[in-house]
Design a protein around this motif. Structure first.
Motif, mmCIF file in Angstrom:
data_model
loop_
_atom_site.group_PDB
_atom_site.id
_atom_site.type_symbol
_atom_site.label_atom_id
_atom_site.label_comp_id
_atom_site.label_asym_id
_atom_site.label_seq_id
_atom_site.Cartn_x
_atom_site.Cartn_y
_atom_site.Cartn_z
ATOM 1 N N ALA A 123 13.770 -10.175 10.776
ATOM 2 C CA ALA A 123 14.975 -10.560 9.812
ATOM 3 C C ALA A 123 14.998 -11.817 9.240
ATOM 4 C CB ALA A 123 16.334 -10.086 10.423
ATOM 5 N N TRP A 124 14.845 -12.728 10.058
ATOM 6 C CA TRP A 124 14.708 -14.017 9.822
ATOM 7 C C TRP A 124 13.391 -14.488 8.723
ATOM 8 C CZ3 TRP A 124 11.422 -18.490 10.767
ATOM 9 C CH2 TRP A 124 11.892 -19.870 10.723
ATOM 10 N N ALA A 125 12.331 -13.944 9.102
ATOM 11 C CA ALA A 125 11.239 -14.078 8.446
ATOM 12 C C ALA A 125 11.512 -13.370 6.992
ATOM 13 C CB ALA A 125 10.026 -13.365 8.669
ATOM 14 N N ARG A 126 12.206 -12.279 6.920
ATOM 15 C CA ARG A 126 12.387 -11.798 5.486
ATOM 16 C C ARG A 126 13.365 -12.731 4.706
ATOM 17 N NH1 ARG A 126 12.739 -6.641 8.573
ATOM 18 N NH2 ARG A 126 11.069 -5.424 7.879
ATOM 19 N N GLU A 127 14.261 -13.126 5.352
ATOM 20 C CA GLU A 127 15.322 -14.159 4.539
ATOM 21 C C GLU A 127 14.758 -15.383 4.210
ATOM 22 O OE1 GLU A 127 18.083 -15.458 8.077
ATOM 23 O OE2 GLU A 127 18.837 -13.400 7.679
ATOM 24 N N SER A 131 6.085 -12.659 4.219
ATOM 25 C CA SER A 131 5.334 -11.150 4.142
ATOM 26 C C SER A 131 4.920 -10.715 5.216
ATOM 27 C CB SER A 131 4.306 -11.198 2.821
ATOM 28 O OG SER A 131 3.267 -11.933 3.502
ATOM 29 N N ARG A 132 4.732 -11.474 6.388
ATOM 30 C CA ARG A 132 4.337 -11.086 7.566
ATOM 31 C C ARG A 132 4.414 -11.938 8.884
ATOM 32 N NH1 ARG A 132 0.174 -13.364 5.548
ATOM 33 N NH2 ARG A 132 -0.557 -11.942 4.289
ATOM 34 N N GLU A 176 3.213 -6.553 9.371
ATOM 35 C CA GLU A 176 3.320 -6.678 7.911
ATOM 36 C C GLU A 176 4.678 -6.236 7.729
ATOM 37 O OE1 GLU A 176 1.023 -7.766 5.461
ATOM 38 O OE2 GLU A 176 -0.303 -8.134 7.153
ATOM 39 N N LEU A 177 5.517 -7.215 7.014
ATOM 40 C CA LEU A 177 6.930 -6.821 6.722
ATOM 41 C C LEU A 177 6.958 -5.803 5.557
ATOM 42 C CD1 LEU A 177 8.618 -10.305 7.200
ATOM 43 C CD2 LEU A 177 8.622 -8.451 8.749
ATOM 44 N N ASP A 178 7.954 -5.130 5.574
ATOM 45 C CA ASP A 178 7.833 -4.232 4.258
ATOM 46 C C ASP A 178 9.056 -4.665 3.229
ATOM 47 O OD1 ASP A 178 10.116 -3.475 5.973
ATOM 48 O OD2 ASP A 178 9.298 -1.734 6.445
#
Length: 178
Positions: A123-127, A131-132, A176-178
């Motif tokens: 969640a922190w990375a997506r914010e 991308s990964r 890998e984040l979606d």
């Protein structure tokens, strides 16, 4: 059927942002986790004598960096008892967040703290538009490798490392984040 007047207590797992006041706590958890996970991989003398001192010095420096905006550390608490932590670095030039550390205390593995910390990392990375995520795990740390692989992390590379006075191989895993 519950006994009258008795209710089952469901432990509450929470993550909170670490501050510099948590430096010694994080260093202690890091040392305890290493002592359990790396026994037989790293020299006992290093784990028992050098690592506790070295981890305090490391975290004193690292917490200053995190407070300056270079990432975040989160502490996992089960019923307000600290049971682990995760440290994340800001996304790099390729859009990947380094999971710099993820440790659950030995007596609390299997409680869901590790999975909760990974979910918070995602969640922190997506914010931050990443991308990964990526991390390094010692090649001989089979339980950790199994933990990450069972949660969708994939082997990406092999790196040579030096810790505790010996040469080691670290494996890079990515998600890998979606």
């Amino acid at each position: 059927m519950p006994i009258f007047g008795h209710t089952e207590h469901q432990p509450i797992l929470r993550l909170r942002k670490a501050t510099r006041a948590d430096t010694k706590l994080i260093a202690r958890m890091h040392t305890e986790s290493w002592a359990a996970a790396y026994r037989g991989i790293l020299p006992d003398d290093f784990l028992d004598k050098e690592a506790p001192i070295e981890r305090v010095a490391h975290w004193e420096k690292r917490m200053v960096e995190l407070e300056a905006g270079e990432g975040i550390a989160l502490i996992a608490e089960l019923d307000a008892v600290p049971v682990g932590f995760v440290c994340l670095a800001n996304p790099d030039a390729s859009g990947s967040v380094l999971v710099d550390n993820l440790h659950a205390l030995p007596g609390y593995r299997g409680t869901g703290a590790g999975s909760a910390m990974l979910d918070a990392a995602k969640a922190w990375a997506r914010e931050r538009g990443a991308s990964r995520l990526h991390l390094l795990v010692l090649e001989d740390n089979r339980p950790a490798i199994g933990f990450y692989e069972s949660r969708g992390w994939r082997f990406a590379a092999r790196e040579y490392d030096h810790m505790g006075g010996i040469d080691l191989v670290s494996l890079v895993y990515s998600y890998e984040l979606d």
